[in-house]
Design a protein around this motif. Sequence first.
Motif, PDB file in Angstrom:
ATOM      1  N   LEU A 155       0.829  -1.210   0.000  1.00 49.83           N
ATOM      2  CA  LEU A 155       0.000   0.000   0.000  1.00 49.83           C
ATOM      3  C   LEU A 155       0.863   1.259   0.000  1.00 49.83           C
ATOM      4  O   LEU A 155       0.535   2.249  -0.671  1.00 49.83           O
ATOM      5  CB  LEU A 155      -0.931   0.003   1.219  1.00 49.83           C
ATOM      6  CG  LEU A 155      -2.038  -1.057   1.207  1.00 49.83           C
ATOM      7  CD1 LEU A 155      -2.762  -1.083   2.544  1.00 49.83           C
ATOM      8  CD2 LEU A 155      -3.023  -0.813   0.065  1.00 49.83           C
TER       9      LEU A 155
ATOM     10  N   LYS B 130       1.995   1.944  -3.446  1.00 48.89           N
ATOM     11  CA  LYS B 130       0.884   2.427  -4.272  1.00 48.89           C
ATOM     12  C   LYS B 130       0.528   3.871  -3.937  1.00 48.89           C
ATOM     13  O   LYS B 130       0.038   4.621  -4.800  1.00 48.89           O
ATOM     14  CB  LYS B 130      -0.348   1.527  -4.080  1.00 48.89           C
ATOM     15  CG  LYS B 130      -0.204   0.144  -4.680  1.00 48.89           C
ATOM     16  CD  LYS B 130      -0.082   0.194  -6.187  1.00 48.89           C
ATOM     17  CE  LYS B 130       0.038  -1.182  -6.820  1.00 48.89           C
ATOM     18  NZ  LYS B 130       0.203  -1.110  -8.291  1.00 48.89           N
ATOM     19  N   LEU B 131       0.765   4.270  -2.677  1.00 45.53           N
ATOM     20  CA  LEU B 131       0.497   5.645  -2.247  1.00 45.53           C
ATOM     21  C   LEU B 131       1.657   6.588  -2.578  1.00 45.53           C
ATOM     22  O   LEU B 131       1.587   7.785  -2.261  1.00 45.53           O
ATOM     23  CB  LEU B 131       0.245   5.680  -0.740  1.00 45.53           C
ATOM     24  CG  LEU B 131      -1.048   5.040  -0.226  1.00 45.53           C
ATOM     25  CD1 LEU B 131      -1.017   4.931   1.292  1.00 45.53           C
ATOM     26  CD2 LEU B 131      -2.270   5.848  -0.687  1.00 45.53           C
TER      27      LEU B 131
ATOM     28  N   ILE C 169      -3.964   7.384   6.361  1.00 43.29           N
ATOM     29  CA  ILE C 169      -4.576   6.055   6.410  1.00 43.29           C
ATOM     30  C   ILE C 169      -5.368   5.882   7.699  1.00 43.29           C
ATOM     31  O   ILE C 169      -5.172   6.609   8.682  1.00 43.29           O
ATOM     32  CB  ILE C 169      -3.513   4.935   6.315  1.00 43.29           C
ATOM     33  CG1 ILE C 169      -2.637   4.896   7.579  1.00 43.29           C
ATOM     34  CG2 ILE C 169      -2.659   5.101   5.071  1.00 43.29           C
ATOM     35  CD1 ILE C 169      -1.741   3.668   7.678  1.00 43.29           C
TER      36      ILE C 169
ATOM     37  N   ASP D 169      -6.645   8.125   2.470  1.00 43.09           N
ATOM     38  CA  ASP D 169      -6.247   7.596   1.165  1.00 43.09           C
ATOM     39  C   ASP D 169      -6.194   6.074   1.123  1.00 43.09           C
ATOM     40  O   ASP D 169      -6.169   5.483   0.044  1.00 43.09           O
ATOM     41  CB  ASP D 169      -4.869   8.155   0.783  1.00 43.09           C
ATOM     42  CG  ASP D 169      -4.873   9.679   0.757  1.00 43.09           C
ATOM     43  OD1 ASP D 169      -5.521  10.239  -0.135  1.00 43.09           O
ATOM     44  OD2 ASP D 169      -4.245  10.288   1.651  1.00 43.09           O
ATOM     45  N   ALA D 170      -6.137   5.470   2.297  1.00 44.72           N
ATOM     46  CA  ALA D 170      -6.082   4.004   2.352  1.00 44.72           C
ATOM     47  C   ALA D 170      -6.673   3.508   3.667  1.00 44.72           C
ATOM     48  O   ALA D 170      -6.633   4.210   4.694  1.00 44.72           O
ATOM     49  CB  ALA D 170      -4.651   3.505   2.204  1.00 44.72           C
TER      50      ALA D 170
ATOM     51  N   VAL E 296      -9.820   5.128  -2.791  1.00 46.21           N
ATOM     52  CA  VAL E 296      -9.292   4.811  -1.466  1.00 46.21           C
ATOM     53  C   VAL E 296      -8.810   3.365  -1.516  1.00 46.21           C
ATOM     54  O   VAL E 296      -9.598   2.458  -1.794  1.00 46.21           O
ATOM     55  CB  VAL E 296     -10.355   4.976  -0.357  1.00 46.21           C
ATOM     56  CG1 VAL E 296      -9.789   4.535   0.998  1.00 46.21           C
ATOM     57  CG2 VAL E 296     -10.831   6.423  -0.275  1.00 46.21           C
ATOM     58  N   LEU E 297      -7.522   3.147  -1.294  1.00 44.43           N
ATOM     59  CA  LEU E 297      -6.969   1.792  -1.349  1.00 44.43           C
ATOM     60  C   LEU E 297      -7.337   1.031  -0.081  1.00 44.43           C
ATOM     61  O   LEU E 297      -7.279   1.577   1.022  1.00 44.43           O
ATOM     62  CB  LEU E 297      -5.452   1.847  -1.499  1.00 44.43           C
ATOM     63  CG  LEU E 297      -4.909   2.583  -2.726  1.00 44.43           C
ATOM     64  CD1 LEU E 297      -3.390   2.609  -2.691  1.00 44.43           C
ATOM     65  CD2 LEU E 297      -5.415   1.933  -4.015  1.00 44.43           C
TER      66      LEU E 297
END
Length: 308
Positions: free
Chosen positions: A144, A147-148, A154, A213-214, A240-241
């Motif tokens: 993650l 990816k961010l 988070i 964001d996650a 949003v992951l």
Amino acid sequence: MKTKTRFASLALSLMLASGAAFADLKIGVSMSQYDDTWLTYLRESMDQKARSMPDGVTLQFEDARSDVVRQLSQVESFVSQKVDAIVVNPVDTAATRKITEAAVSAGIPLVYVNRRPDDLKLPKGVITVASNDLEAGAMQMQYLAEKLNGKGDIVILLGDLANNSTTNRTKGVKEVLAKYPNIKIDQEQTGTWLRDKGMTLVNDWLTQGRKFDAIVSNNDEMAIGAAMALKQAGVDKGSVLIGGVDGTPDGLRAVKKGDLAVSVFQDAKGQAVGSIDAAVKMARNEPVDQTLWVPYRLITPENVDQFN
């Protein structure tokens, strides 16, 4: 005539001895709770393993219903029944001492499965079959974080706080975050492993106007609940992951659909086979390592089909 009788008696003795050596084994199994999705797969895999063994292994399953006292009572009942071995998936990893003492005092082999007791110095005759939860949290968060692009906010969905899987998975997450100072934790709360609790928590955060964001979840069930809350709120899929842990069938489907960005496969069958094999070997006084680790594996959209 006497010679024939002696040979017949000898043959019978050998048959009885052989039968005794391969007599059916009875293993008592106390599960922390039946209504946990991943633990259901673990229990079913244990049953399948026992049924496939040629020498006859019978499992007696009991549901502790997340009750420490009930679980201890079940173990004490196994002891009074003089089972050949005991397998325990502990309700509370900090409350296993009396369980261990009951089995050791009776001379009955004890296998802790999936959740390792907090007491790392287990006595002889007691072993653990599990997966290293630090690895799960670290693998999930590393994916993650990349990816961010190393920045963002988070939230963390915690499992049951009485379970060291929660502690260790979250510790693994935070060890990775130490390398990414621009990723901040906005919230972390327990959803007790449950889908509806994960959904409720994320819905509450969205209602409060929180931006993140996650979502880093200690298991797939809470992660799926989080995805449901985002969808209900009209949040675009993928904006949003979401990361989970376990690789349950529902979790794998969620990765395929894009509801989850990542999960980490916890091998229920591997732990089940390992625990029953170990219990049988210990009951037959065969050597077994005191800790048997079943490795985690990362699940991404690119490799998800390998886990079906």
